[in-house]
Design a protein around this motif. Structure first.
Motif, mmCIF file in Angstrom:
data_model
loop_
_atom_site.group_PDB
_atom_site.id
_atom_site.type_symbol
_atom_site.label_atom_id
_atom_site.label_comp_id
_atom_site.label_asym_id
_atom_site.label_seq_id
_atom_site.Cartn_x
_atom_site.Cartn_y
_atom_site.Cartn_z
ATOM 1 N N GLY A 118 40.032 -26.632 14.680
ATOM 2 C CA GLY A 118 39.379 -25.507 14.034
ATOM 3 C C GLY A 118 38.250 -25.064 14.797
ATOM 4 N N GLY A 119 38.206 -24.896 15.965
ATOM 5 C CA GLY A 119 37.155 -24.326 16.765
ATOM 6 C C GLY A 119 36.136 -25.239 17.425
ATOM 7 N N ILE A 137 32.574 -19.317 23.755
ATOM 8 C CA ILE A 137 31.813 -19.412 22.566
ATOM 9 C C ILE A 137 32.136 -18.019 21.677
ATOM 10 N N GLN A 138 32.626 -18.164 20.551
ATOM 11 C CA GLN A 138 32.983 -16.967 19.971
ATOM 12 C C GLN A 138 31.911 -15.759 19.897
ATOM 13 N N HIS A 139 32.125 -14.439 19.725
ATOM 14 C CA HIS A 139 31.047 -13.785 19.493
ATOM 15 C C HIS A 139 30.907 -13.586 18.048
ATOM 16 N N GLU A 142 31.727 -9.670 16.951
ATOM 17 C CA GLU A 142 32.893 -9.104 17.142
ATOM 18 C C GLU A 142 34.050 -10.086 17.342
ATOM 19 N N ARG A 143 35.091 -10.042 16.603
ATOM 20 C CA ARG A 143 36.428 -10.962 16.431
ATOM 21 C C ARG A 143 36.758 -11.497 17.700
ATOM 22 N N GLU A 145 35.793 -10.918 20.677
ATOM 23 C CA GLU A 145 34.948 -11.180 22.097
ATOM 24 C C GLU A 145 34.536 -12.506 22.156
ATOM 25 N N ALA A 147 31.201 -14.893 23.408
ATOM 26 C CA ALA A 147 29.807 -14.364 23.710
ATOM 27 C C ALA A 147 29.344 -15.072 24.960
ATOM 28 N N THR A 159 30.592 -25.462 17.069
ATOM 29 C CA THR A 159 29.897 -24.145 16.740
ATOM 30 C C THR A 159 29.931 -24.043 15.137
ATOM 31 N N TYR A 163 30.296 -16.413 10.362
ATOM 32 C CA TYR A 163 31.401 -15.655 10.630
ATOM 33 C C TYR A 163 32.696 -16.615 10.316
ATOM 34 N N GLU A 164 32.799 -17.677 10.274
ATOM 35 C CA GLU A 164 33.847 -18.528 10.103
ATOM 36 C C GLU A 164 34.849 -18.389 9.152
ATOM 37 N N ARG A 165 34.219 -18.916 8.002
ATOM 38 C CA ARG A 165 34.921 -18.558 6.867
ATOM 39 C C ARG A 165 34.034 -18.321 5.644
ATOM 40 N N THR A 185 25.620 -23.346 18.849
ATOM 41 C CA THR A 185 26.646 -24.012 19.376
ATOM 42 C C THR A 185 25.991 -25.515 20.058
#
Lengths: 239, 139
Positions: A118-119, A137-139, A142-143, A145, A147, A159, A163-165, A185
């Motif tokens: 899960g990330g 690493i998730q931006h 912006e979904r 993208e 970072a 991380t 934004y996750e849930r 992170t």
């Protein structure tokens, strides 16, 4: 645990049954620790039906480490955040179980793999013989993208972000979602600890998050602020 | 600068008779990488003494034809002068100077094996598919 666990195996050959045994063990962890399953050891401890000393050694180890982490994070990582009377170690459990699963794979002769729970990511060996693993690493805004990209061989990467849930991380001192930080992170040798540190730093919010991570021993961190400023500790393995 | 452009044009003209058309228009990429150390000014923090930061920067200059692009990257950050006059400020130096490097946000077009932080449960399938596609690409 409610999260998909993906194993990306890059070895040419893996002994029969190793992968199945790893997933079987993860299912055992889920059954033993789940707060959603009535007869799990955690729920029996919380109801007072099971004494900690009689619990499985792994249960004792996880709860003890959670207590240590609460002290290390000045109470920002707290398995009692939701209820003073019921322990919920799930914030540490996911990472801890992936660490153990990775150790099991390595003991079984598996060298090159990545586990994505899960990330939260645990790396071993290489993605291809010539190349290191590259983890995006998730931006936080912006979904689709990325970072920052982390390049490593043996590393755990966790991380924590709003934004996750939605806002699922709350500041245990105020009971409210933290502000002034988009994501934190943390990378280092153990995923359980990295995850707890990321959760704690994120809960601290604002500039405190980045400054706290600068003092960590053996772990490096990257914090993204709402104005898209990215702050990394000097040893962060950004590609 | 003007001289450089003139010689480049001349080289292109001479190249044409010897090579086929596609090879002749192909631009040559030239990359220059330089690393330099920069030291900031010494700052008096007042209560806790002096502080000076040194960074090491890598500059990559790429020239393709007449297009020039420059990328700069901070390789390391160190604090060569820091407050340690009293026991109290020495303690703060070791524990509280946040050695934080500012990173650029958004890594575009980079090869990525996994994504950390994307826990959209509805996207578990997409993640699994991504891992499969990446494994397939490596094969």
């Amino acid at each position: 645990m409610g999260v998909p666990i993906l194993l990306d195996l890059c070895d040419e050959e893996v002994a029969d049954g190793v992968v199945d045994a790893m997933f079987d063990w993860l299912r055992w962890v889920d059954a033993t620790f789940s707060t959603f399953k009535d007869d799990s050891e955690i729920n029996r401890i919380n109801r007072g039906e099971l004494c900690l000393v009689d619990a499985h050694p792994d249960v004792q180890q996880v709860l003890q480490r959670c207590d240590e982490l609460r002290a290390e994070t000045r109470g920002y990582f707290d398995m009692h955040a939701a209820s003073a009377f019921a322990a919920d170690p799930s914030g540490f459990l996911k990472g801890w179980s992936i660490d153990r699963a990775a150790a099991f794979l390595q003991e079984s002769g598996v060298r090159n793999f990545a586990i994505n729970a899960g990330g939260d990511v645990r790396l071993s060996g290489r993605a291809v013989p010539q190349l290191h693993w590259r983890v995006g690493i998730q931006h936080p805004l912006e979904r689709g993208e990325i970072a920052v990209v982390v390049e490593a061989n043996e590393l755990a990467i966790a991380t924590s972000g709003a934004y996750e849930r939605g806002a699922h991380v709350l500041d245990p001192h105020t009971g409210r979602p933290p502000s002034g930080v988009l994501s934190v992170t943390v990378v280092g040798p153990e995923l359980g600890t990295a995850d707890a540190y990321a959760t704690a730093a994120f809960a601290m919010g604002g500039g405190a998050a980045a400054h706290w991570t600068a003092r960590l021993c053996g772990y490096e961190a990257l914090t993204i602020l709402p104005d898209e400023t990215v702050l990394a500790t000097s040893g962060f393995p950004a590609a | 600068m003007r001289k450089t452009i003139t010689s480049l044009l001349a080289a292109t003209v001479i190249a044409v008779p010897f090579a086929n058309a596609t090879a002749a228009v192909k631009a040559v990429k030239k990359t220059v990488v330089r690393t330099r150390r920069f030291t900031g000014s010494t700052i008096d923090t007042g209560r806790y003494g002096l502080l000076r930061v040194t960074i090491v920067v890598r500059k990559t200059t790429s020239i393709v034809g007449t297009r020039k692009s420059v990328k700069r990257r901070i390789m390391s950050v160190s604090v060569p002068v820091y407050p340690n006059e009293t026991d109290r400020s020495a303690f703060i130096s070791q524990n509280a100077i946040p050695v934080l490097v500012q990173e650029a946000l958004r890594a575009q077009g980079a090869r990525v094996d996994i994504v950390s932080g994307a826990t959209y449960t509805s996207e578990a399938f997409a993640q699994s598919l991504q891992a499969a596609i990446l494994a397939e690409k490596r094969w």
